[in-house]
Design a protein around this motif. Structure first.
Motif, PDB file in Angstrom:
ATOM      1  N   GLN A  19       0.831  -1.200   0.000  1.00  0.00           N
ATOM      2  CA  GLN A  19       0.000   0.000   0.000  1.00  0.00           C
ATOM      3  C   GLN A  19       0.867   1.251   0.000  1.00  0.00           C
ATOM      4  OE1 GLN A  19      -3.222   0.448  -0.429  1.00  0.00           O
ATOM      5  NE2 GLN A  19      -2.981   2.653  -0.259  1.00  0.00           N
ATOM      6  N   GLU A  20       1.935   1.243   0.792  1.00  0.00           N
ATOM      7  CA  GLU A  20       2.844   2.388   0.837  1.00  0.00           C
ATOM      8  C   GLU A  20       3.499   2.608  -0.513  1.00  0.00           C
ATOM      9  OE1 GLU A  20       5.501   1.500   4.011  1.00  0.00           O
ATOM     10  OE2 GLU A  20       4.151   2.242   5.580  1.00  0.00           O
ATOM     11  N   ASP A  23       0.963   4.168  -2.802  1.00  0.00           N
ATOM     12  CA  ASP A  23       0.777   5.565  -2.437  1.00  0.00           C
ATOM     13  C   ASP A  23       1.887   6.428  -3.021  1.00  0.00           C
ATOM     14  OD1 ASP A  23      -1.548   5.160  -1.026  1.00  0.00           O
ATOM     15  OD2 ASP A  23      -0.556   4.987   0.917  1.00  0.00           O
ATOM     16  N   GLU A  24       3.118   5.929  -2.946  1.00  0.00           N
ATOM     17  CA  GLU A  24       4.262   6.669  -3.466  1.00  0.00           C
ATOM     18  C   GLU A  24       4.195   6.777  -4.993  1.00  0.00           C
ATOM     19  OE1 GLU A  24       7.432   9.042  -3.495  1.00  0.00           O
ATOM     20  OE2 GLU A  24       6.390   8.344  -1.696  1.00  0.00           O
ATOM     21  N   LYS A  27       1.587   9.309  -5.949  1.00  0.00           N
ATOM     22  CA  LYS A  27       2.112  10.660  -5.753  1.00  0.00           C
ATOM     23  C   LYS A  27       3.017  11.058  -6.918  1.00  0.00           C
ATOM     24  CE  LYS A  27       4.747  13.438  -2.419  1.00  0.00           C
ATOM     25  NZ  LYS A  27       5.450  13.402  -1.107  1.00  0.00           N
ATOM     26  N   TYR A 110      -2.098   1.879  -8.793  1.00  0.00           N
ATOM     27  CA  TYR A 110      -1.792   2.974  -7.868  1.00  0.00           C
ATOM     28  C   TYR A 110      -2.766   3.099  -6.696  1.00  0.00           C
ATOM     29  CZ  TYR A 110       0.540   4.287 -12.233  1.00  0.00           C
ATOM     30  OH  TYR A 110       1.286   4.283 -13.393  1.00  0.00           O
ATOM     31  N   ARG A 117      -7.730  11.568  -2.606  1.00  0.00           N
ATOM     32  CA  ARG A 117      -6.306  11.270  -2.820  1.00  0.00           C
ATOM     33  C   ARG A 117      -5.700  12.238  -3.833  1.00  0.00           C
ATOM     34  NH1 ARG A 117      -4.854   5.697  -4.652  1.00  0.00           N
ATOM     35  NH2 ARG A 117      -2.868   5.975  -3.578  1.00  0.00           N
ATOM     36  N   HIS A 121      -2.372  15.288  -3.366  1.00  0.00           N
ATOM     37  CA  HIS A 121      -1.083  15.328  -4.059  1.00  0.00           C
ATOM     38  C   HIS A 121      -1.042  16.225  -5.300  1.00  0.00           C
ATOM     39  CE1 HIS A 121       0.320  12.089  -1.496  1.00  0.00           C
ATOM     40  NE2 HIS A 121      -0.682  11.326  -1.873  1.00  0.00           N
ATOM     41  N   ASN A 159      -8.672   3.699   0.389  1.00  0.00           N
ATOM     42  CA  ASN A 159      -8.444   4.533  -0.795  1.00  0.00           C
ATOM     43  C   ASN A 159      -9.727   5.105  -1.375  1.00  0.00           C
ATOM     44  OD1 ASN A 159      -5.668   4.155  -0.770  1.00  0.00           O
ATOM     45  ND2 ASN A 159      -5.782   2.296  -2.005  1.00  0.00           N
TER      46      ASN A 159
END
Length: 205
Positions: A19-20, A23-24, A27, A110, A117, A121, A159
């Protein structure tokens, strides 16, 4: 017992890291994702408005919507041929399929591209009334099972919020299960037989 606990711990760690990672990636790619979603959303809305108003001119559309009875104008300006049917078959349905497939693909790569979300960003200008979930609200039945799997997964991961979740679940129920709207805080109006004719979807904060 210790082995089972270790396996569960490893699985949870992998899920968190995954998940991280998404997220990256989201972004990093948010500008290109937004470029695609902006085009998809505006095309979706423009084509459907053309079916109603027979124009792409926003000033003309605004003037029609300000009429005391816009529906009278709409009904009096119906196509006199099969043009509306052809527009749906040749332009709207094919685009709906492409936009649905891209939403599923973006979600898998993603995480679900919710407005919340995106706002976190994206630094550019977001179009008025923009919400990527509309693209799934216009999805065709052949995608509903896959969409259901995606939004259930993405809802559990955080999400996608209650508003989008309930709205999409209502749509993929064939727009029959009004409890998805009611239980997720979405205002709507229905006729005596329960058929929804108006939905005012909320925005997930």
């Amino acid at each position: 017992m210790r082995i089972i606990f270790t396996v569960i711990l490893i699985f949870c760690t992998i899920s968190i890291n995954s998940q991280e990672s998404k997220d990256e990636l989201f972004k990093q790619k948010v500008d290109s994702i937004m470029d695609h979603l902006r085009f998809s959303f505006q095309y979706d809305q423009a084509m459907r408005k053309y079916i109603l108003y027979k124009t792409f001119d926003n000033s003309k559309i605004d003037s029609i919507e300000k009429l005391e009875d816009p529906t009278k104008y709409i009904f009096s300006h119906n196509f006199s041929s099969d043009k509306e049917k052809r527009i749906w078959m040749e332009f709207i349905h094919p685009a709906d399929d492409k936009f649905t497939e891209s939403m599923i693909d973006i979600s898998n790569k993603y995480g679900y591209p919710s407005l919340k979300r995106i706002k976190k960003h994206y630094t550019g200008i977001i179009p008025f009334e923009f919400n990527p979930s509309i693209l799934l609200i216009h999805s065709r039945k052949k995608y509903w099972l896959e969409i259901d799997k995606v939004i259930e997964r993405e809802f559990k991961k955080g999400n996608i919020g209650k508003c989008d979740y309930g709205y999409i679940k209502w749509h993929i129920s064939g727009r029959k299960e009004n409890s998805y709207l009611k239980d997720n805080g979405i205002k709507y109006a229905s006729g005596p037989k329960g058929k929804v004719y108006y939905v005012n979807s909320c925005e997930d904060k």
